[in-house]
Write an enzyme that holds these catalytic residues in place. Structure first.
Site, short mmCIF file in Angstrom:
data_model
loop_
_atom_site.label_atom_id
_atom_site.label_comp_id
_atom_site.label_asym_id
_atom_site.label_seq_id
_atom_site.Cartn_x
_atom_site.Cartn_y
_atom_site.Cartn_z
N ASN A 69 -88.02 43.35 -16.25
CA ASN A 69 -88.72 42.19 -16.81
C ASN A 69 -88.54 41.05 -15.83
O ASN A 69 -87.42 40.80 -15.38
CB ASN A 69 -88.11 41.73 -18.14
N GLY A 70 -89.61 40.32 -15.54
CA GLY A 70 -89.52 39.19 -14.62
C GLY A 70 -90.53 39.34 -13.50
O GLY A 70 -91.36 40.25 -13.52
N HIS A 130 -113.08 7.71 -31.40
CA HIS A 130 -113.03 7.56 -29.94
C HIS A 130 -113.56 8.79 -29.22
O HIS A 130 -113.35 8.93 -28.02
CB HIS A 130 -111.58 7.27 -29.51
N TRP A 188 -96.14 44.24 -19.60
CA TRP A 188 -97.19 43.22 -19.68
C TRP A 188 -97.57 42.95 -18.24
O TRP A 188 -96.79 42.37 -17.49
CB TRP A 188 -96.59 41.99 -20.36
N CYS A 227 -92.42 41.71 -21.54
CA CYS A 227 -92.14 43.15 -21.50
C CYS A 227 -90.93 43.45 -22.39
O CYS A 227 -90.05 42.62 -22.56
CB CYS A 227 -91.80 43.59 -20.09
N ARG A 256 -93.96 42.03 -29.05
CA ARG A 256 -93.84 41.22 -27.83
C ARG A 256 -95.12 41.23 -27.01
O ARG A 256 -95.31 40.39 -26.15
CB ARG A 256 -92.70 41.77 -26.95
N GLU A 296 -100.54 22.06 -35.54
CA GLU A 296 -99.99 23.40 -35.78
C GLU A 296 -100.99 24.25 -36.59
O GLU A 296 -101.12 25.45 -36.36
CB GLU A 296 -98.63 23.30 -36.47
N LYS A 319 -94.55 37.38 -27.89
CA LYS A 319 -93.61 36.68 -28.77
C LYS A 319 -92.63 35.82 -27.99
O LYS A 319 -92.43 34.66 -28.32
CB LYS A 319 -92.86 37.71 -29.64
N GLU A 375 -104.60 31.11 -32.47
CA GLU A 375 -103.80 32.24 -32.00
C GLU A 375 -104.23 33.56 -32.61
O GLU A 375 -104.31 34.55 -31.91
CB GLU A 375 -102.33 32.03 -32.40
N LYS A 435 -102.32 27.80 -35.19
CA LYS A 435 -102.22 29.08 -35.91
C LYS A 435 -103.59 29.77 -35.94
O LYS A 435 -103.70 30.96 -35.69
CB LYS A 435 -101.75 28.89 -37.35
#
Ligand code: M6R
Length: 615
Positions: free
Chosen positions: A100-101, A511, A74, A2, A27, A488, A610, A495, A492
């Site tokens: 927030n939280g 394997h 959020w 948030c 965010r 990575e 974010k 995401e 990317k």
């Protein structure tokens, strides 16, 4: 997650807050709201979905007033809806909060507050906060709203950032921080004050910032602020200057922040190196890495903790640090480390990697390490962030604000900082001899320019994306230091394009992963380094034998891989420990152009935020 913005001054608060919330869109959020105090009344506007919905309401019904607070939500407790959007009012419309939280004991508190006669208007956990304050205010003795609030909020379990406004103190905004639910930055302007969860929200207005610590409450006036512990003891705090300029937080002529951040890597890498290299003596200079020689000599192991992209940077870091400093390195996810009772003590340096410096799992891992009396260090991008405040040794990335949810320039700056740290430790501990140091630094200074050469091949990445954007799966292969780059690269792509992708150590294919290969599967194989080149070549042949499509990342001299690969992307060969910085760039751009072709929301991918400030 948030976003929070607050303003007290003489300009229109709603306009400034709306602009600030816009700058926090990265965010991630599903609803938003603003409260402004005017004529001793709190006016509220809230809406579901993007901020433009809120703006339409503000245009239809402007909100005059010079004191206000705003929030992008959020959803955690209660669906995204207007009534669940923040701000939330108490029963008498006298107090309003944003939060927030997660209030971990909200059910118990809610039952108690309902039994005392409070009426709830939302399904959120956050609403208990405003009723708790109201209850404390009603039952106060001589208390001010500040001390009543401080006392009331001591009952909250969990981590919280809370902003409070009230007709009872119309010339103040209160801000409370409990634990690590993201930061609260207080910014000072010319007879006006700003509040934000993240610096970019207020960067166009001020760079003079102070952060609240856990268990602190601040009363912000137009001309400054006072700070206390939640128990009422005064706290003195000092402003500092944020070295970011507002232009660096703007998108400029780019279509997306992510695109801008990929392209500014030559600059961000230069900034990461700036003032750190002493080329006369072949030394690295750190300003905030305050460990004595004696303390450095005692380190027997490095434990890297991080999440997501920073974790993959940590895996690359293991190779870099072990090679340059000869200290054994382990890497763990913050979310795993914090719960596994790690066997560490004062001989282990715990090193956190975090762009935001606020990731709750990484912070909790550091707290766990702190209990075991380990020295703490961190590589962090955001100045003043929580992680940067609790570690003894800090290396700031200096990558500038990173707004796109998908981390790019912070990843490459982290790799460079890990290189600098490895070099520094290797030098201090006597492993890196003068000739080696000279050779390494000569390579290092060339990195930003070579990164711009890799970026210049943009047309190749675009063309590849247009061929593969409809694929349903991707496989990324690498070995050694390039295995985390494969991870990575897959991260990317997942995401921002929502294509399923896996990163795999190429030697592991036989394997299990081989079962996935068929003529529809694009396989990105990183085959740049000399030492494992032949091994990668044989893995590439195995993929071809099963009809997979090979997109190879190769060095200038592609060698035999060129005969087997369907497509080759050439990346200059600088130094085995620096090549990962270059190798990731084509993968960032491949992901970017694939997502663009698929029409995805690149800067705000679905379900992602974010700064991940909740567990
Ligand atoms: O701010 P941090 O580096 O601590 O963030 C860690 C992860 O949340 C972050 O890297 C995440 O994986 C990004 N979306 C990566 O693009």
């Amino acid at each position: 997650m948030c976003g929070i913005v607050g303003y007290i001054g003489s300009q229109n608060a709603a306009d400034l807050i709306y602009e600030g919330l816009k700058r926090l869109e990265y965010r991630g959020y599903d609803s938003a709201g603003i409260a402004v105090l005017n004529d001793n009344k709190i006016n509220l506007v809230r809406s579901v979905g993007k901020l433009k919905n809120l703006n339409e309401k503000l245009i239809r019904k402007p909100m005059p007033g010079v004191v206000g607070i705003g929030h992008t939500r959020w959803a955690t407790h209660g669906e995204p809806s207007e009534k669940n959007a923040h701000p939330h009012l108490d029963c008498h419309d006298q107090i309003v909060i944003i939060h927030n939280g997660i209030v971990e004991n909200y059910l118990e508190l809610k039952t108690e507050l309902i039994n005392s006669g409070h009426t709830f208007r939302s399904e959120t956990d956050s609403e208990v906060i405003v009723h708790l304050i109201e209850e404390a205010w009603q039952k106060r003795n001589q208390d001010s709203l500040i001390s009543a609030t401080g006392q009331a909020l001591l009952r909250l379990e969990g981590a919280h950032a809370i902003i409070i406004q009230s007709v009872l103190v119309p010339d103040r905004i209160l801000a409370v921080r409990i634990g690590n639910a993201g930061g609260i930055a207080i910014g000072k302007g010319e007879n006006e004050m700003f509040l934000a969860s993240d610096i970019p929200a207020i960067l166009p207005h001020t760079r003079t910032i102070v952060f609240l610590e856990s268990m602190e409450i601040a009363a912000i006036r137009q001309d400054g602020f006072s700070c206390y512990s939640l128990h009422g003891e005064p706290r003195s705090k000092e402003y500092f200057q944020i070295p970011w300029d507002p232009v660096s937080a703007a998108r400029g002529h780019y279509s997306h922040f992510m695109q801008k951040e990929i392209y500014e890597q030559p600059l961000s890498l230069t900034d990461t190196l700036r003032n750190r290299l002493n080329l006369d003596h072949n030394e690295i200079v750190f300003k905030h890495f305050s460990f004595s020689m004696q303390e450095l000599q005692k380190i027997q192991r490095i434990m890297i903790v991080a999440c997501g992209t920073s974790y993959y940077a940590g895996l690359v870091g293991k190779y870099i640090l072990e090679s340059l400093s000869q200290i054994p390195v382990e890497v763990d996810y913050g979310s795993e480390f914090r719960y596994r009772n790690p066997l560490i003590g004062p001989e282990t340096l715990v090193l956190a990697l975090s762009q935001s410096g606020e990731t709750v799992d990484t912070l909790a891992a550091l707290e766990e390490a702190q209990k075991k009396k380990t020295p703490l260090a961190a590589i962090v991008n955001v100045p003043g962030s929580q992680i940067s405040r609790i570690c003894q040794g800090i290396i700031f990335m200096h990558a500038g604000p990173e707004i796109g949810v998908a981390s790019t320039k912070a990843f490459t700056s982290t790799l460079v900082d890990l290189f600098l740290l490895g070099f520094y430790l290797g030098h201090q501990r006597g492993f890196l001899k003068p000739e080696m140091r000279k050779n390494l630094l000569q390579k290092l200074v060339r990195l930003p320019k070579i990164a711009s050469d890799v970026l210049a091949k943009d047309a190749i990445y675009k063309e590849l994306a247009s061929q593969f954007y409809e694929a349903s799966d991707f496989l990324f292969l690498g070995r050694g230091i390039n295995y985390p780059i494969a991870l990575e690269g897959a991260h990317k792509l997942k995401e921002i394009s929502y294509i399923h992708a896996e990163g795999c150590p190429a030697g592991e294919m036989k394997h299990g992963i081989n079962a996935l290969i068929d003529r529809h599967l694009p396989v990105v194989a990183i085959a740049t380094q000399e030492k494992l080149y032949q091994k990668m070549l044989s893995n590439i042949q195995q993929v071809k034998a099963r009809d997979g499509i090979i997109i190879a990342i190769v060095s200038d001299d592609k060698g035999e891989v060129g005969q087997f690969a369907d497509y080759c992307i050439e990346v200059p060969n600088l130094h085995p420990l620096l090549n990962p910085v270059l190798n990731i760039i084509p993968l960032q751009l491949l992901a970017y152009y694939v997502a663009l072709k698929r029409g995805c929301d690149i800067d705000q991918p679905r379900n992602l935020a974010k700064s991940v400030t909740v567990e």
